[in-house]
Design an enzyme around this catalytic site. Structure first.
Site, PDB file in Angstrom:
ATOM      1  N   TYR A 143      15.058  30.985   9.206  1.00  0.00           N
ATOM      2  CA  TYR A 143      13.668  31.588   9.506  1.00  0.00           C
ATOM      3  C   TYR A 143      13.535  31.753  11.001  1.00  0.00           C
ATOM      4  CZ  TYR A 143      12.243  31.537   4.749  1.00  0.00           C
ATOM      5  OH  TYR A 143      12.030  31.655   3.417  1.00  0.00           O
TER       6      TYR A 143
ATOM      7  N   ARG B  98     -12.366  -0.735  13.600  1.00  0.00           N
ATOM      8  CA  ARG B  98     -12.420   0.034  12.492  1.00  0.00           C
ATOM      9  C   ARG B  98     -13.337  -0.510  11.283  1.00  0.00           C
ATOM     10  NH1 ARG B  98      -6.423   2.046  11.153  1.00  0.00           N
ATOM     11  NH2 ARG B  98      -6.508  -0.221  10.465  1.00  0.00           N
TER      12      ARG B  98
ATOM     13  N   MET C 140      11.469  25.276   3.111  1.00  0.00           N
ATOM     14  CA  MET C 140      10.854  24.723   1.932  1.00  0.00           C
ATOM     15  C   MET C 140      12.091  23.717   1.447  1.00  0.00           C
ATOM     16  SD  MET C 140       8.534  26.085  -0.994  1.00  0.00           S
ATOM     17  CE  MET C 140       6.945  26.459  -0.004  1.00  0.00           C
TER      18      MET C 140
ATOM     19  N   LYS D 296       0.758  -1.264  -0.126  1.00  0.00           N
ATOM     20  CA  LYS D 296       0.106   0.068   0.123  1.00  0.00           C
ATOM     21  C   LYS D 296       1.017   1.114   0.126  1.00  0.00           C
ATOM     22  CE  LYS D 296      -0.512  -0.502   5.041  1.00  0.00           C
ATOM     23  NZ  LYS D 296      -1.336  -0.727   6.132  1.00  0.00           N
TER      24      LYS D 296
END
Ligand SMILES: *Cc1c(COP(=O)(O)O)cnc(C)c1O
Length: 362
Positions: free
Chosen positions: A257, A130, A305, A35
């Site tokens: 930052y 679930r 980023m 998956k």
């Protein structure tokens, strides 16, 4: 030049991990869980590397077709069942097997019958709460499914909420209690698939004739308390980049930052081409290690980023172009994950599309 970040998938490691887990499975057949793009490693690579597996287990409907196109000709299990009735067309067109986990699913099958040999697995709820039928409903569910024309019940499965040995102490949903919840079904051998990686490795009391193995195929220990070298599996992904700038800063100078890091000594700061837009989590705390020139060096300041900053004051011979391993063979992804308060699987799945993937055959 492209940015120097890349994810290297070690095809030999994937292959050896699958062979190792096949030995762990013993007489049981091995569903390789692929998956989420094979836990971030690439479904097509998994198809190539997991020859030792008897089947693939997927969550996304279209992964069935992807796996077939990549050449997988053994079994495929749609592990969470179908999402919409029309999904069953694809299940049948590509010769996959499908989990049924609720009454709504049964009704859909009844309304679409007759089928041309639709193979289904009954999902049981052993305490995760679930998906799945209550274990005591199993005989009636089986009977109802088998009464639908063209449907064959292949077996039962359950997914443990907890399967690490450490969890056995005083917890409600221990494996012992989950097995108890399954009642006589837990003793069943034929057509029963209960164990994930942790249960297959460490819980011989979990029976059945198949296992569903995910995380350990990718070289990651299912239980951080048991290092993967102890279970003889190899990390299958290396995320690496390079130093692209170096700053020498004075005590009192800040970096990045928000000036989140302030030097307390004369410091050498390496700027590494890896940021949150590559999937390296922005919430990664200062002090999380990266591997450079044979030693671990701490991340400092905020992950941006496109770059991160690392204190390399204590690392010998760093220059622009020095390779940096974010995780891989030298620095285990589960250690990085632990520093971030998460699990390795999340980090592996977070790598973004701009990161190039390469394969090696080690
Ligand atoms: C993800 C998953 C697995 C594999 O679990 P691992 O702990 O990664 O081995 C098995 N069964 C189901 C239903 C899953 O969703």
């Amino acid at each position: 030049m492209a940015r120097p970040i890349k994810a290297t998938i070690h095809m030999g490691s994937l292959r050896r991990n699958a062979e190792k887990m096949k030995r762990v499975a013993g007489q049981r057949s091995l569903w390789a869980v692929v998956k989420a793009n094979a836990y971030g490693h690439g479904l097509e690579r998994a198809v190539k590397a997991f020859e030792a597996a008897d089947g693939l287990a997927v969550i996304d409907l279209f992964d069935i077709e992807r796996a077939r196109r990549a050449g997988w000709d053994k079994r495929i299990l749609l592990m969470q069942g179908f999402f919409k009735p029309e999904d069953l067309k694809i299940v049948q067109a590509f010769d996959a097997e499908c989990v049924i986990h609720n009454q709504e699913g049964i009704k859909v099958l009844q309304s679409l019958a007759p089928f041309r040999d639709l193979q289904v697995h009954i999902k049981l709820n052993s305490g995760m709460n679930r998906f799945g039928f209550k274990p005591e409903e199993e005989p009636l569910v089986r009977q109802t499914l088998q009464a639908i024309e063209g449907v064959t019940v292949m077996g039962v499965m359950t997914h443990f909420a907890n399967a690490c040995p450490l969890y056995e102490m005083d917890h409600g949903v221990s494996v012992a209690n989950q097995i108890k919840a399954l009642g006589a079904i837990a003793e069943r051998k034929e057509g029963a698939c209960f164990a994930n990686s942790a249960a297959a490795l460490w819980l011989p009391q979990v029976k059945g004739d198949a296992v569903r193995i995910g995380i350990s195929l990718y070289g990651i220990t299912p239980d951080p308390m048991v290092p993967s070298r102890d279970i003889d599996i190899e990390p299958a992904m290396t995320l690496s980049s390079e130093i692209i700038a170096i700053q020498d800063v004075n005590p009192g100078d800040s970096v990045g930052y928000g000036s989140a890091f302030t030097a307390t000594r004369p410091s050498r700061i390496a700027v590494v081409a890896c940021g949150f837009a590559d999937g390296y989590l922005r919430l990664t705390p200062a002090g999380t290690p990266v591997w450079i020139n044979g030693v671990l060096a701490p991340v400092v300041g905020r992950i941006a980023m496109d770059v991160m900053t690392v204190d390399v004051t204590d690392v010998a011979e760093v220059t622009v172009g020095t390779p940096v391993e974010l995780w891989g063979k030298h620095l285990r992804v589960d250690e990085v994950a632990a520093a971030c308060g998460t699990i390795a699987a999340e980090l592996l799945c977070c790598i973004t599309a701009r990161v190039p993937f390469v394969e090696d055959n080690e």
